[in-house]
Design a protein around this motif. Structure first.
Motif: not given
Length: 406
Positions: A162-172, A174-181
């Motif tokens: 309800a507060d928005g994106v989960d920063a820990q999930a974002l970090e995981e 980013v490490a797995r998917e190697r996104p541009k943005l």
């Protein structure tokens, strides 16, 4: 004597088919919001589907005066081609507003765009190759999904709450998917209306700093705050300054018909976006830019009036939802912006129900199109700024009747 023209010779072969459209043109659908607005254009329909500012609140006199002054004082300049980067007077005034908001900005940091939607398209052109990965919120602003899809990107949703994106999930991811943005609308998000707290913004900035990913921070609604304290832009947090693009718009606070937005980005990326814009439309209309620059001096007073009206309309919608939505539904009270997000009981499919509800002369946007991955089909988005409190009350009555009959 009558002379008869000879008949044209019969074709000796069947004409070849014309070349097909680009693959990306068929892989990305149109906007369901635009489709719903077209279907529900009848004046008797109370339409909660669009993200439309209230037209009666446009400062017609103030904007008209700005156009008259510009045309009277500098007609040769106003009606001429301009630089791709944007009119200096508008960039200077805008830079001062952004700096006053806590993010030191010079005019040269900015690119004026033809609506902030063009900013997304320019970034997709400048940053994304087909097959690149983009991370987005879950759910996500629909037109961003279109822009990234047309660029051939692979879009992956980041879980949140309800507060928005989960920063820990974002970090995981980013490490797995190697996104541009990573793309985010952290303040009064479209479609959910939620606002990412400061500590999570700091965590997002840290993830970007450690991983090298770009952050695209879209802020079209930030000035429409009705309660609570302002949260700083992600771009202002340590570690984010050299890797965050901040997008903004005059559509929600001045008038969407002017098609004026802006992009603040690090120099190399901004220059790439300038080249992309040159190829797209050369520059944003000069006259509109100069009139907006003139109008900036009165913008704060206008926004304050708009906020007071929109606050009342938000409160009217929040007050009417318990009677309109079925038992077991859930929603949050947004602190600002234009949208309220609701989740009905799991048995409800808001896409399937919409045609039946429209028969009651009311409309919403189903939540499913806002998801990059598996959608929650029980969700829907309601815009609360376009109608008066009385119209909102009647619209919610019709919505409740439509849901009960369906």
């Amino acid at each position: 004597m009558t002379v008869t023209e000879p008949a044209p010779p019969a074709p000796r072969h069947t004409p070849a088919a014309v070349p097909p459209l680009a693959a990306r043109a068929g892989s990305v659908g149109g906007s369901p919001v635009r489709d719903i607005l077209a279907v529900t254009a009848r004046p008797e329909v109370i339409n909660f589907a669009g993200g439309l500012p209230a037209p009666e609140l446009f400062d017609r006199e103030g904007i008209a005066a700005a156009f008259r002054d510009v045309l009277a004082e500098t007609p040769e300049r106003a009606l001429q081609y301009s630089t791709t980067e944007g009119e200096p007077s508008l960039r200077t005034g805008l830079a001062a507003r952004i700096s006053a908001g806590g993010l030191a900005t010079d005019a040269d940091d900015l690119l004026i765009t033809t609506g902030s939607q063009q900013g997304l398209s320019l970034l997709a052109t400048a940053l994304l190759d087909p097959g690149d990965t983009v991370l987005v919120e879950d759910p996500c602003y629909l037109a961003a999904l279109q822009a990234f899809g047309l660029a051939g990107a692979r879009v992956v949703a980041v879980p949140g709450d309800a507060d928005g994106v989960d920063a820990q999930a974002l970090e995981e991811l980013v490490a797995r998917e190697r996104p541009k943005l990573f793309y985010t609308v952290p303040t009064f998000q479209n479609p959910t209306g939620r606002t990412l707290p400061g500590e999570r913004r700091a965590a997002v900035a840290e993830v970007a700093a450690r991983s090298g990913v770009w952050i695209v921070e879209d802020d079209p609604y930030g000035e429409l705050r009705y309660e609570g304290e302002r949260v700083p832009w992600i771009a202002s947090y340590p570690g984010a300054q050299d890797r965050t693009v901040l997008l903004g718009s005059f559509s929600k606070v001045m008038a969407p018909g002017l098609r004026l937005g802006w992009l603040r980005a690090p120099a190399a990326l901004r220059r790439a976006c300038v080249v992309a814009k040159q190829a797209a439309d050369l520059h944003t209309p000069t006259l509109n830019q100069l009139a907006a620059a003139r109008y900036l001096t009165g913008l704060d007073a206008h926004v304050a009036r708009v906020r007071d009206v929109y606050r009342e309309r938000r409160d009217a919608m929040v007050a009417g939802l318990p009677e309109a939505l079925p038992e077991g539904s859930a929603w949050a009270r947004p602190e600002g912006g234009m949208f309220l997000w609701a989740r009905l009981p799991e048995s409800y499919d808001t896409t399937a129900l919409l045609p039946k509800v429209v028969r009651q002369d009311v409309a919403y946007v189903p939540g499913a199109p806002f998801y990059a991955g598996e959608p929650d089909r029980s969700t829907l988005r309601l815009c609360f700024v376009t109608q008066t409190p009385a119209e909102i009350g009647e619209g919610l009555r019709r919505l409740g009747e439509g849901l009960r009959q369906a």
